[in-house]
Design an enzyme around this catalytic site. Structure first.
Site, PDB file in Angstrom:
ATOM      1  CB  THR A  85      75.763  85.401  32.118  1.00  0.00           C
ATOM      2  OG1 THR A  85      74.726  85.900  31.268  1.00  0.00           O
ATOM      3  CG2 THR A  85      76.867  84.804  31.272  1.00  0.00           C
TER       4      THR A  85
ATOM      5  CB  VAL B   8      66.075  86.627  25.767  1.00  0.00           C
ATOM      6  CG1 VAL B   8      65.732  87.830  26.635  1.00  0.00           C
ATOM      7  CG2 VAL B   8      66.569  87.065  24.390  1.00  0.00           C
ATOM      8  CE  LYS B   9      69.563  82.971  33.862  1.00  0.00           C
ATOM      9  NZ  LYS B   9      70.843  82.965  34.574  1.00  0.00           N
ATOM     10  CB  ILE B  10      62.471  86.429  30.828  1.00  0.00           C
ATOM     11  CG1 ILE B  10      62.819  86.657  29.356  1.00  0.00           C
ATOM     12  CG2 ILE B  10      61.300  87.257  31.302  1.00  0.00           C
ATOM     13  CD1 ILE B  10      62.740  88.072  28.906  1.00  0.00           C
TER      14      ILE B  10
END
Ligand code: G3P
Length: 219
Positions: free
Chosen positions: A27, A87-89
């Site tokens: 997402t 976790v998207k960084i």
């Protein structure tokens, strides 16, 4: 090759899951906004629901903060939500520090908004679990996104980096096939691109003929 679907739409995630070939979901803040999800509680609830639909596949949830401390705070809260959250960084300086922090803590990450081999190399060195080169957006500016996947594959193989190449911003079935030929570990795209892979007119014609012959013989 792992198949992820790039959406926050629950019906599409359920449909992809029911196909039996879904390995995860990605997402981003735009996709969440598209579903009308806003406010911290609703966002967290939505991620949890996605995790429950996907079962044992990874679900990438993006931080909004752009400073190191903020990314760490948000990322830790996201990781606590469900064991399958990744976790998207974003690939920015502060993000690289956060990637290293999470990697040291054993929290999985997806380094997003990657558009060059140099960025992918840094993401791997910082210990990202996934790197997300956006191939469709490169194509949009007349730069071959597939070439970037090839470059990253070569670099990661040269040094044995564990970071998985997650081909993102996939737009159509040929993107998926090209990525599979090169050896991208994962692709994420719309459900329509996955469904298009199954389609062939000779399959449809052949099946129609089989059924017609069967019906004739049964008369
Ligand atoms: O996975 C990255 C993706 O969300 C961006 O896709 O189609 O907006 O370029 P797109």
């Amino acid at each position: 090759m792992k198949f992820f679907i790039d959406t926050a739409n629950l019906a599409q995630i359920q449909e992809a899951h029911d196909l039996g070939i879904l390995d995860g979901v990605t997402t981003n803040p735009s996709l969440m906004a598209k579903e009308g999800i806003s406010g911290q509680d609703n966002v967290m609830k939505h991620y949890k629901t996605i995790c429950e639909i996907v079962g044992d596949g990874d679900v990438s949830a993006e931080v909004i903060a752009t400073d190191y401390e903020g990314m760490v705070r948000e990322g830790e809260a996201l990781a606590e939500l469900h064991p399958n959250i990744v976790v998207k960084i974003p690939m920015i300086k502060e993000g690289v520090k956060a990637l290293k922090y999470f990697s040291d803590k054993g929290i999985r990450t997806n380094c997003t908004l990657v558009f060059s081999a140099g960025q992918a190399l840094i993401a791997a060195k910082a210990g990202a679990s996934y790197v997300s080169p956006f191939i469709g957006r490169l194509d949009d500016i007349s730069t071959d996104g597939i070439d970037l996947i090839e470059q990253i594959r070569l670099i990661y193989d040269n040094y044995g980096y564990d970071t998985e190449i997650l081909a993102a911003s996939v737009r159509h079935p040929m993107h998926i096939i090209k990525c599979a030929e090169i050896g991208a570990d994962v692709m994420t795209g719309p459900l329509s691109a996955i469904i298009a892979l199954m389609k062939h007119p000779l399959t449809d014609n052949g099946l129609a003929q089989f059924l017609a012959d069967h019906a004739k013989a049964a008369k």
